[in-house]
Enzyme design. Structure first.
Site, PDB file in Angstrom:
ATOM      1  N   ASN A   9       0.705  -1.236  -0.004  1.00  0.00           N
ATOM      2  CA  ASN A   9       0.025  -0.114  -0.086  1.00  0.00           C
ATOM      3  C   ASN A   9       0.876   1.407  -0.013  1.00  0.00           C
ATOM      4  O   ASN A   9       1.732   1.646   1.084  1.00  0.00           O
ATOM      5  CB  ASN A   9      -0.917   0.036   1.134  1.00  0.00           C
ATOM      6  CG  ASN A   9      -1.889   0.948   1.505  1.00  0.00           C
ATOM      7  OD1 ASN A   9      -2.165   1.906   0.323  1.00  0.00           O
ATOM      8  ND2 ASN A   9      -2.283   1.559   2.381  1.00  0.00           N
ATOM      9  N   LYS A  11       0.068   4.409  -0.320  1.00  0.00           N
ATOM     10  CA  LYS A  11      -0.588   5.416   0.312  1.00  0.00           C
ATOM     11  C   LYS A  11      -0.357   6.774  -0.507  1.00  0.00           C
ATOM     12  O   LYS A  11      -0.411   6.671  -1.697  1.00  0.00           O
ATOM     13  CB  LYS A  11      -0.075   5.595   1.760  1.00  0.00           C
ATOM     14  CG  LYS A  11      -0.231   4.376   2.656  1.00  0.00           C
ATOM     15  CD  LYS A  11       0.057   4.553   4.091  1.00  0.00           C
ATOM     16  CE  LYS A  11      -0.024   3.194   4.728  1.00  0.00           C
ATOM     17  NZ  LYS A  11       0.182   3.441   6.389  1.00  0.00           N
ATOM     18  N   HIS A  95      -9.092   0.674   5.536  1.00  0.00           N
ATOM     19  CA  HIS A  95      -7.905   0.888   6.146  1.00  0.00           C
ATOM     20  C   HIS A  95      -8.070   2.056   7.320  1.00  0.00           C
ATOM     21  O   HIS A  95      -8.744   2.669   7.380  1.00  0.00           O
ATOM     22  CB  HIS A  95      -6.902   1.625   5.008  1.00  0.00           C
ATOM     23  CG  HIS A  95      -5.607   1.427   5.608  1.00  0.00           C
ATOM     24  ND1 HIS A  95      -4.959   2.383   6.483  1.00  0.00           N
ATOM     25  CD2 HIS A  95      -4.690   0.579   5.264  1.00  0.00           C
ATOM     26  CE1 HIS A  95      -3.726   2.141   6.824  1.00  0.00           C
ATOM     27  NE2 HIS A  95      -3.394   1.102   5.944  1.00  0.00           N
ATOM     28  N   GLU A  97      -6.663   4.171   8.231  1.00  0.00           N
ATOM     29  CA  GLU A  97      -6.545   5.691   7.966  1.00  0.00           C
ATOM     30  C   GLU A  97      -7.720   6.198   7.517  1.00  0.00           C
ATOM     31  O   GLU A  97      -8.188   7.482   7.930  1.00  0.00           O
ATOM     32  CB  GLU A  97      -5.305   5.779   7.122  1.00  0.00           C
ATOM     33  CG  GLU A  97      -3.697   5.658   7.985  1.00  0.00           C
ATOM     34  CD  GLU A  97      -2.618   5.537   6.878  1.00  0.00           C
ATOM     35  OE1 GLU A  97      -1.563   5.040   7.187  1.00  0.00           O
ATOM     36  OE2 GLU A  97      -2.719   5.471   5.793  1.00  0.00           O
ATOM     37  N   GLU A 167      -4.746  -5.279  10.785  1.00  0.00           N
ATOM     38  CA  GLU A 167      -3.822  -4.381  11.146  1.00  0.00           C
ATOM     39  C   GLU A 167      -4.062  -3.722  12.635  1.00  0.00           C
ATOM     40  O   GLU A 167      -4.942  -2.964  12.559  1.00  0.00           O
ATOM     41  CB  GLU A 167      -3.764  -3.217   9.964  1.00  0.00           C
ATOM     42  CG  GLU A 167      -5.132  -2.763   9.722  1.00  0.00           C
ATOM     43  CD  GLU A 167      -5.085  -1.532   8.803  1.00  0.00           C
ATOM     44  OE1 GLU A 167      -4.091  -1.103   8.203  1.00  0.00           O
ATOM     45  OE2 GLU A 167      -6.069  -0.643   8.732  1.00  0.00           O
ATOM     46  N   GLY A 173       3.137   2.470  11.083  1.00  0.00           N
ATOM     47  CA  GLY A 173       3.932   3.754  10.886  1.00  0.00           C
ATOM     48  C   GLY A 173       4.692   4.014  12.189  1.00  0.00           C
ATOM     49  O   GLY A 173       5.161   5.245  12.462  1.00  0.00           O
ATOM     50  N   SER A 213       3.943  -2.341  10.363  1.00  0.00           N
ATOM     51  CA  SER A 213       5.439  -2.278  10.593  1.00  0.00           C
ATOM     52  C   SER A 213       6.219  -3.477  10.281  1.00  0.00           C
ATOM     53  O   SER A 213       7.096  -3.883  10.690  1.00  0.00           O
ATOM     54  CB  SER A 213       5.855  -1.917  11.761  1.00  0.00           C
ATOM     55  OG  SER A 213       5.191  -0.479  12.003  1.00  0.00           O
TER      56      SER A 213
END
Length: 250
Positions: A9, A11, A95, A97, A167, A173, A213
Protein backbone atom coordinates in the site's frame (compact mmCIF):
# COMPACT_ATOMS: atom_id res chain seq x y z
CA UNK A 1 -4.84 -24.23 0.00
CA UNK A 2 -4.82 -20.58 1.02
CA UNK A 3 -3.15 -18.07 -1.28
CA UNK A 4 -0.01 -16.42 0.03
CA UNK A 5 -0.18 -12.69 -0.67
CA UNK A 6 2.10 -9.69 -0.24
CA UNK A 7 0.42 -6.37 -1.02
CA UNK A 8 2.14 -2.99 -0.98
CA UNK A 9 0.00 0.00 0.00
CA UNK A 10 1.87 3.05 -1.28
CA UNK A 11 -0.56 5.51 0.35
CA UNK A 12 -0.06 9.16 -0.74
CA UNK A 13 3.47 8.64 -2.04
CA UNK A 14 5.24 8.56 -5.43
CA UNK A 15 4.51 10.89 -8.33
CA UNK A 16 4.25 9.57 -11.90
CA UNK A 17 8.00 9.38 -12.55
CA UNK A 18 8.73 7.89 -9.13
CA UNK A 19 5.99 5.32 -9.63
CA UNK A 20 7.49 4.21 -12.93
CA UNK A 21 10.95 3.97 -11.38
CA UNK A 22 9.74 1.82 -8.49
CA UNK A 23 7.71 -0.44 -10.77
CA UNK A 24 10.75 -0.96 -13.00
CA UNK A 25 12.81 -1.94 -9.98
CA UNK A 26 10.16 -4.38 -8.83
CA UNK A 27 9.87 -5.95 -12.28
CA UNK A 28 13.63 -6.43 -12.33
CA UNK A 29 14.03 -7.77 -8.79
CA UNK A 30 10.88 -9.64 -7.82
CA UNK A 31 11.03 -13.44 -8.17
CA UNK A 32 9.04 -14.96 -11.02
CA UNK A 33 8.78 -18.49 -9.63
CA UNK A 34 7.54 -17.68 -6.14
CA UNK A 35 4.13 -19.10 -5.18
CA UNK A 36 2.89 -15.80 -3.84
CA UNK A 37 0.42 -13.24 -5.17
CA UNK A 38 2.09 -9.83 -5.41
CA UNK A 39 -0.03 -6.66 -5.35
CA UNK A 40 0.87 -2.98 -5.46
CA UNK A 41 -1.50 -0.10 -4.69
CA UNK A 42 -0.25 3.22 -6.12
CA UNK A 43 -2.22 6.47 -5.92
CA UNK A 44 -5.36 6.94 -8.02
CA UNK A 45 -3.59 9.13 -10.59
CA UNK A 46 -1.03 6.41 -11.31
CA UNK A 47 -3.31 3.37 -11.42
CA UNK A 48 -3.90 3.27 -15.18
CA UNK A 49 -0.22 3.65 -16.03
CA UNK A 50 0.70 1.02 -13.43
CA UNK A 51 -1.74 -1.46 -14.97
CA UNK A 52 -0.20 -0.87 -18.39
CA UNK A 53 3.33 -1.09 -17.02
CA UNK A 54 2.70 -4.40 -15.27
CA UNK A 55 0.61 -6.05 -17.99
CA UNK A 56 3.03 -8.90 -18.72
CA UNK A 57 4.27 -9.44 -15.16
CA UNK A 58 3.13 -11.40 -12.11
CA UNK A 59 2.34 -8.17 -10.22
CA UNK A 60 -1.27 -7.00 -9.97
CA UNK A 61 -2.60 -3.53 -9.16
CA UNK A 62 -5.06 -2.53 -6.44
CA UNK A 63 -6.76 0.75 -5.59
CA UNK A 64 -6.40 2.19 -2.09
CA UNK A 65 -10.08 3.09 -1.75
CA UNK A 66 -13.31 3.68 -3.70
CA UNK A 67 -16.71 5.25 -3.17
CA UNK A 68 -19.79 3.17 -2.49
CA UNK A 69 -22.02 4.98 -4.99
CA UNK A 70 -22.15 4.04 -8.66
CA UNK A 71 -21.79 7.69 -9.77
CA UNK A 72 -23.08 11.15 -8.92
CA UNK A 73 -22.22 14.41 -7.22
CA UNK A 74 -19.35 13.15 -5.06
CA UNK A 75 -16.55 15.56 -5.86
CA UNK A 76 -13.12 13.97 -5.75
CA UNK A 77 -14.39 10.40 -5.38
CA UNK A 78 -13.74 7.34 -7.54
CA UNK A 79 -16.27 4.63 -8.41
CA UNK A 80 -15.87 0.89 -8.89
CA UNK A 81 -16.74 1.24 -12.56
CA UNK A 82 -13.96 3.81 -13.03
CA UNK A 83 -11.45 1.44 -11.46
CA UNK A 84 -12.60 -1.48 -13.56
CA UNK A 85 -12.42 0.64 -16.72
CA UNK A 86 -8.65 1.10 -16.27
CA UNK A 87 -8.02 -2.55 -15.44
CA UNK A 88 -8.05 -2.41 -11.63
CA UNK A 89 -9.90 -5.38 -10.16
CA UNK A 90 -8.82 -5.22 -6.51
CA UNK A 91 -9.51 -2.55 -3.89
CA UNK A 92 -8.36 -1.97 -0.31
CA UNK A 93 -11.30 -1.05 1.92
CA UNK A 94 -11.55 -0.15 5.60
CA UNK A 95 -7.92 0.87 6.11
CA UNK A 96 -7.35 2.29 9.57
CA UNK A 97 -6.39 5.66 8.11
CA UNK A 98 -9.70 5.83 6.25
CA UNK A 99 -11.52 4.94 9.45
CA UNK A 100 -9.60 7.38 11.68
CA UNK A 101 -8.86 10.36 9.44
CA UNK A 102 -11.88 10.27 7.14
CA UNK A 103 -14.32 8.88 9.71
CA UNK A 104 -15.45 5.92 7.66
CA UNK A 105 -17.87 3.83 9.69
CA UNK A 106 -18.40 0.07 9.66
CA UNK A 107 -21.70 0.65 7.84
CA UNK A 108 -20.07 2.79 5.15
CA UNK A 109 -17.32 0.24 4.64
CA UNK A 110 -19.90 -2.54 4.37
CA UNK A 111 -21.62 -0.55 1.60
CA UNK A 112 -18.30 -0.18 -0.20
CA UNK A 113 -17.72 -3.92 0.08
CA UNK A 114 -21.13 -4.59 -1.46
CA UNK A 115 -20.43 -2.24 -4.37
CA UNK A 116 -17.01 -3.73 -5.04
CA UNK A 117 -18.37 -7.29 -5.04
CA UNK A 118 -21.24 -6.25 -7.30
CA UNK A 119 -18.58 -5.22 -9.81
CA UNK A 120 -16.71 -8.53 -9.46
CA UNK A 121 -13.80 -6.93 -7.64
CA UNK A 122 -11.58 -8.52 -5.02
CA UNK A 123 -11.68 -6.75 -1.65
CA UNK A 124 -8.74 -6.47 0.74
CA UNK A 125 -10.73 -5.77 3.90
CA UNK A 126 -8.75 -4.01 6.65
CA UNK A 127 -9.58 -4.00 10.34
CA UNK A 128 -7.81 -3.87 13.69
CA UNK A 129 -7.74 -2.41 17.17
CA UNK A 130 -6.21 0.78 18.54
CA UNK A 131 -3.72 0.81 21.40
CA UNK A 132 -6.36 1.70 23.98
CA UNK A 133 -8.42 -1.30 22.92
CA UNK A 134 -5.52 -3.67 23.49
CA UNK A 135 -4.58 -2.02 26.77
CA UNK A 136 -8.19 -2.44 27.95
CA UNK A 137 -8.24 -6.06 26.75
CA UNK A 138 -10.94 -5.21 24.21
CA UNK A 139 -8.94 -6.06 21.09
CA UNK A 140 -10.81 -9.29 20.33
CA UNK A 141 -14.20 -7.57 20.72
CA UNK A 142 -13.20 -4.68 18.45
CA UNK A 143 -11.92 -7.00 15.73
CA UNK A 144 -14.98 -9.24 15.92
CA UNK A 145 -17.34 -6.26 15.66
CA UNK A 146 -15.49 -4.83 12.65
CA UNK A 147 -15.66 -8.20 10.90
CA UNK A 148 -19.33 -8.75 11.70
CA UNK A 149 -20.44 -5.24 10.76
CA UNK A 150 -18.35 -5.11 7.59
CA UNK A 151 -18.59 -8.62 6.16
CA UNK A 152 -20.96 -10.97 7.95
CA UNK A 153 -23.99 -9.84 5.96
CA UNK A 154 -22.46 -11.45 2.86
CA UNK A 155 -23.49 -14.71 1.29
CA UNK A 156 -21.04 -17.56 1.75
CA UNK A 157 -19.89 -17.62 -1.87
CA UNK A 158 -18.92 -13.91 -1.72
CA UNK A 159 -15.95 -14.87 0.44
CA UNK A 160 -14.15 -16.14 -2.64
CA UNK A 161 -13.41 -12.47 -3.38
CA UNK A 162 -12.47 -11.41 0.17
CA UNK A 163 -8.93 -11.07 1.54
CA UNK A 164 -8.66 -10.14 5.21
CA UNK A 165 -5.96 -7.77 6.43
CA UNK A 166 -5.53 -7.49 10.19
CA UNK A 167 -3.72 -4.27 11.09
CA UNK A 168 -3.21 -3.39 14.74
CA UNK A 169 -3.48 0.39 14.52
CA UNK A 170 -0.87 0.87 17.23
CA UNK A 171 1.69 -0.84 15.00
CA UNK A 172 1.15 1.15 11.79
CA UNK A 173 3.91 3.61 11.00
CA UNK A 174 4.99 3.66 14.63
CA UNK A 175 7.92 1.27 14.44
CA UNK A 176 6.04 -0.96 16.87
CA UNK A 177 5.11 -4.41 15.65
CA UNK A 178 2.87 -7.06 17.10
CA UNK A 179 5.05 -9.99 18.10
CA UNK A 180 4.73 -13.05 15.86
CA UNK A 181 2.89 -14.69 18.75
CA UNK A 182 0.43 -11.78 19.05
CA UNK A 183 -0.15 -11.84 15.30
CA UNK A 184 -0.79 -15.58 15.32
CA UNK A 185 -3.12 -15.31 18.32
CA UNK A 186 -5.27 -12.71 16.56
CA UNK A 187 -5.18 -14.43 13.17
CA UNK A 188 -6.31 -17.69 14.77
CA UNK A 189 -9.12 -15.80 16.51
CA UNK A 190 -10.16 -14.21 13.21
CA UNK A 191 -10.22 -17.56 11.44
CA UNK A 192 -12.28 -19.10 14.22
CA UNK A 193 -14.71 -16.16 14.14
CA UNK A 194 -15.21 -16.68 10.41
CA UNK A 195 -15.58 -20.42 10.95
CA UNK A 196 -18.42 -20.01 13.46
CA UNK A 197 -20.57 -18.14 10.92
CA UNK A 198 -19.48 -19.40 7.51
CA UNK A 199 -18.01 -22.84 8.20
CA UNK A 200 -14.62 -24.46 8.02
CA UNK A 201 -14.30 -24.35 4.23
CA UNK A 202 -14.54 -20.55 4.12
CA UNK A 203 -12.36 -20.11 7.22
CA UNK A 204 -9.62 -22.35 5.88
CA UNK A 205 -9.66 -20.84 2.40
CA UNK A 206 -9.66 -17.13 3.27
CA UNK A 207 -6.22 -15.47 3.27
CA UNK A 208 -5.50 -13.34 6.34
CA UNK A 209 -2.71 -10.80 5.94
CA UNK A 210 -0.85 -9.02 8.72
CA UNK A 211 -0.25 -5.28 8.38
CA UNK A 212 1.75 -3.30 10.90
CA UNK A 213 5.39 -2.29 10.42
CA UNK A 214 6.41 -5.46 8.57
CA UNK A 215 10.07 -5.18 7.57
CA UNK A 216 12.64 -7.49 5.98
CA UNK A 217 14.07 -8.39 9.38
CA UNK A 218 10.78 -9.52 10.96
CA UNK A 219 8.77 -10.75 7.94
CA UNK A 220 9.97 -14.34 7.93
CA UNK A 221 9.09 -14.96 11.56
CA UNK A 222 5.66 -13.32 11.22
CA UNK A 223 4.86 -15.10 7.95
CA UNK A 224 5.99 -18.38 9.46
CA UNK A 225 2.98 -18.52 11.77
CA UNK A 226 0.30 -20.99 10.63
CA UNK A 227 -2.58 -18.51 10.31
CA UNK A 228 -0.61 -15.63 8.76
CA UNK A 229 -0.88 -15.78 4.98
CA UNK A 230 1.22 -12.77 4.03
CA UNK A 231 1.27 -9.05 4.60
CA UNK A 232 -0.21 -5.68 3.75
CA UNK A 233 2.95 -3.60 3.63
CA UNK A 234 3.15 0.16 4.09
CA UNK A 235 6.44 2.02 4.37
CA UNK A 236 8.62 -0.92 3.33
CA UNK A 237 6.65 -1.21 0.08
CA UNK A 238 8.13 2.11 -1.07
CA UNK A 239 11.64 0.65 -1.26
CA UNK A 240 12.12 -2.03 -3.88
CA UNK A 241 14.80 -3.96 -2.01
CA UNK A 242 12.75 -4.05 1.19
CA UNK A 243 9.57 -5.13 -0.58
CA UNK A 244 11.40 -7.83 -2.52
CA UNK A 245 12.97 -9.13 0.70
CA UNK A 246 9.51 -9.30 2.31
CA UNK A 247 8.12 -11.21 -0.68
CA UNK A 248 11.05 -13.62 -0.45
CA UNK A 249 10.28 -14.16 3.25
CA UNK A 250 7.10 -16.09 2.34
Amino acid sequence: MRTKIVAGNWKMNKNSEETEDLLNELIEKLPLDKEVQIVVAPTFVNLASAVDHLEFTNISVAAQNMHQAENGAYTGEISANMLKSVGVNTVILGHSERRAIFHETNAMIANKVDTALKHDMTVIFCFGEELKDRQNNQHFNVVENQLRDGLFHLEKDAWEDIILAYEPVWAIGTGETASPEQAQEMHAFIRETVRKTFGSDVAEDVSILYGGSVKPDNAKEIFGKPDVDGGLIGGAALKADDFVAIVNAI
